[in-house]
Design a protein around this motif. Structure first.
Motif, PDB file in Angstrom:
ATOM      1  N   THR A   3      16.600  21.033 -38.936  1.00 53.74           N
ATOM      2  CA  THR A   3      16.235  20.605 -40.288  1.00 53.74           C
ATOM      3  C   THR A   3      16.191  21.834 -41.192  1.00 53.74           C
ATOM      4  O   THR A   3      15.587  22.849 -40.842  1.00 53.74           O
ATOM      5  N   ARG A  34      22.497  21.554 -48.272  1.00 53.16           N
ATOM      6  CA  ARG A  34      23.612  21.440 -47.310  1.00 53.16           C
ATOM      7  C   ARG A  34      23.916  22.785 -46.657  1.00 53.16           C
ATOM      8  O   ARG A  34      24.067  22.887 -45.432  1.00 53.16           O
ATOM      9  N   THR A 122      27.373  12.207 -48.956  1.00 49.73           N
ATOM     10  CA  THR A 122      26.061  12.184 -48.303  1.00 49.73           C
ATOM     11  C   THR A 122      25.554  13.582 -48.007  1.00 49.73           C
ATOM     12  O   THR A 122      24.351  13.838 -48.100  1.00 49.73           O
ATOM     13  N   LEU A 126      21.323  15.508 -49.956  1.00 52.72           N
ATOM     14  CA  LEU A 126      20.126  15.957 -49.241  1.00 52.72           C
ATOM     15  C   LEU A 126      19.172  16.644 -50.216  1.00 52.72           C
ATOM     16  O   LEU A 126      19.610  17.283 -51.180  1.00 52.72           O
ATOM     17  N   ASP A 140      16.362  12.570 -47.069  1.00 49.17           N
ATOM     18  CA  ASP A 140      17.709  12.240 -46.574  1.00 49.17           C
ATOM     19  C   ASP A 140      17.873  10.715 -46.561  1.00 49.17           C
ATOM     20  O   ASP A 140      17.732  10.059 -45.535  1.00 49.17           O
ATOM     21  N   ASP A 143      21.618   9.588 -44.651  1.00 50.69           N
ATOM     22  CA  ASP A 143      22.002  10.178 -43.367  1.00 50.69           C
ATOM     23  C   ASP A 143      22.989  11.344 -43.555  1.00 50.69           C
ATOM     24  O   ASP A 143      23.955  11.484 -42.819  1.00 50.69           O
ATOM     25  N   MET A 145      22.267  14.436 -42.983  1.00 47.50           N
ATOM     26  CA  MET A 145      22.140  15.314 -41.823  1.00 47.50           C
ATOM     27  C   MET A 145      22.994  14.802 -40.664  1.00 47.50           C
ATOM     28  O   MET A 145      23.622  15.582 -39.937  1.00 47.50           O
TER      29      MET A 145
END
Length: 472
Positions: A3, A34, A122, A126, A140, A143, A145
């Motif tokens: 993370t 990112r 996506t 984030l 998030d 999704d 991550m």
């Protein structure tokens, strides 16, 4: 994948304090998050607040040491705050709506969820909280991550809507895939093909900016293959798309010049070539489709493609809104000369041929040789090594002649003005013929590029033409 954690910088706590005092929930959003997850360096931070982004920026500026100046862009509702470590852009959360004829949205204040939903991919949706209750927590919603883990480019919402609203996102999808070496999720890629015609509402400057970023990626061939496969290349750079394909007559087939060009481009990148050398690689065979001919005895030929390609370069640069100064002239020169060292490598390397190459290439001779080495893409290992060894011989000869004759960017001592003064002539074809004759003699090694020798030859040539030297 871990993370992402905010860097331990007082700046982020200062933003959190200011946002708390104003009652604006605030988040670091987008590319910075990112890149933290990917362990990539990033110097630009986007902060989104549910409130007035400009007011938050000004409050942060007042709290920071030295009170750095906040630059406000009222038309965009954003503010920029430079700090020694990072540059921060502040904006209020917003939602967008689009008209079919424009990629510029109607913008109004929105929620965090609406702001994240308008993001292109996506992995760019984030966020990290700057709020006291959950400072540093990951946000998030789509999704992102998971897509970073899967190395996938995907849109948060329906890709047809995402790309139709702002067609530049189609090029950004391919650019991110190329830079990060990610796949484009199948439904997202299919939407590129379905919406490709929408690219026509995007300005050429924006298209070329994305194209240059693809070209500057570690392996740009990947991006060009994606552009071709979804049909965008045929719209934004049709001349390059025309390189694709193989034609066969009997036993004669030529190589696919599209994939050859991409291999040359990757080879130039591997050798450290800059943007303009990469463009020279892209354009070195650009005129092959226009010069392709079939001969029963020798098969396919592309005679003169280097000269035609060089003549095309200014028009291509104009169409793509690339700079028309020294960069364009350098690419044009490299395209025009790219076959010369290859021809030399197949023959006995004479001083005369090397002098001519040095004279024409000038300070770009090293870049030309790099391009020519990159142009050897044969899959026959022995043949490829034979060519490269021959290039070693050519480069050694170039060095030898350059050290002896100093011909790199040399200027002939006999100019048109000297010729006119010597024989009392006005500008004419005769002056040009004499100038060329002296130059040829210098390049052939018959006389040195030294005034007395070259001037004596000029008088001799003038006498042959019946010209009389004007008395001094």
């Amino acid at each position: 994948m871990k993370t992402p954690q905010l860097p331990d910088l007082p700046l982020f706590r200062t933003i959190a304090d200011a946002a708390g005092e104003l009652g604006y929930p605030a988040y670091v959003i987008g590319g910075f998050v990112r890149d933290l997850a990917l362990a990539r360096e990033s110097k630009d931070v986007d902060v989104v607040c549910v409130g007035d982004g400009i007011r938050l920026a000004q409050e942060v500026g007042r709290k920071l040491p030295g009170r750095p100046r906040v630059t406000v862009f009222k038309n965009f509702g954003t503010a920029m705050l430079p700090t020694p470590e990072i540059e921060v852009e502040f904006v209020g959360a917003r939602k967008e709506s689009y008209r079919a004829e424009s990629r510029k949205p109607e913008v109004e204040a929105g929620t965090l969820e609406e702001d994240l939903a308008r993001r292109d991919f996506t992995i760019n949706a984030l966020g990290i909280s700057l709020n006291p209750a959950d400072f540093g927590a990951l946000v998030d919603r789509y999704d992102g991550m998971g897509d970073l883990q899967r190395r996938t480019i995907r849109t948060p919402l329906d890709p047809d809507i995402t790309f139709s609203d702002d067609p530049l996102r189609m090029l950004r999808a391919i650019r991110f895939a190329t830079q990060l070496d990610f796949d484009i999720e199948p439904d997202t890629f299919d939407a590129l093909a379905r919406n490709k015609e929408r690219i026509n509402i995007v300005s050429q400057e924006r298209i070329t900016t994305e194209l240059n970023k693809i070209i500057m990626a570690p392996k740009p061939s990947y991006g060009f293959k994606l552009l071709f496969q979804c049909g965008l290349l045929q719209l934004i750079f049709p001349k390059m798309a025309l390189l694709h394909g193989v034609e066969k007559v009997g036993q004669h087939a030529h190589k696919d010049n599209f994939y050859h060009t991409l291999q040359v481009l990757d080879n130039v990148v591997a050798a450290g070539g800059d943007l303009w050398l990469r463009w020279a690689a892209i354009l070195h065979d650009i005129a092959k489709p226009a010069t392709k001919r079939y001969d029963k005895r020798v098969g396919w030929t592309f005679h003169g493609h280097e000269d035609k390609g060089a003549r095309w370069v200014p028009g291509i640069f104009t169409d793509l809104k690339l700079p028309l100064g020294e960069e364009m002239r350098q690419v044009q020169k490299l395209v025009r000369l790219h076959l010369r060292p290859i021809v030399l490598s197949k023959e006995i390397v004479t001083d005369s041929a090397v002098r001519r190459l040095l004279f024409e290439a000038g300070d770009d001779i090293d870049r030309l040789m790099l391009l020519c080495r990159a142009d050897i893409t044969s899959k026959d290992y022995d043949r490829k090594n034979r060519y490269l060894r021959n290039f070693d011989v050519v480069e050694e000869k170039l060095k030898e002649v350059e050290e002896k004759d100093h011909l790199r960017n040399f200027k002939p001592v006999i100019t048109g003005e000297v010729i006119m003064q010597t024989f009392g002539l006005k500008p004419s074809r005769e002056v040009g013929e004499l100038k060329d004759a002296v130059l040829e003699a210098i390049l052939d090694g018959k006389v040195r590029n030294e005034h007395d020798e070259a001037f004596a030859l000029l008088l001799e040539l003038g006498e042959q033409k019946g010209l009389v030297r004007v008395a001094e």
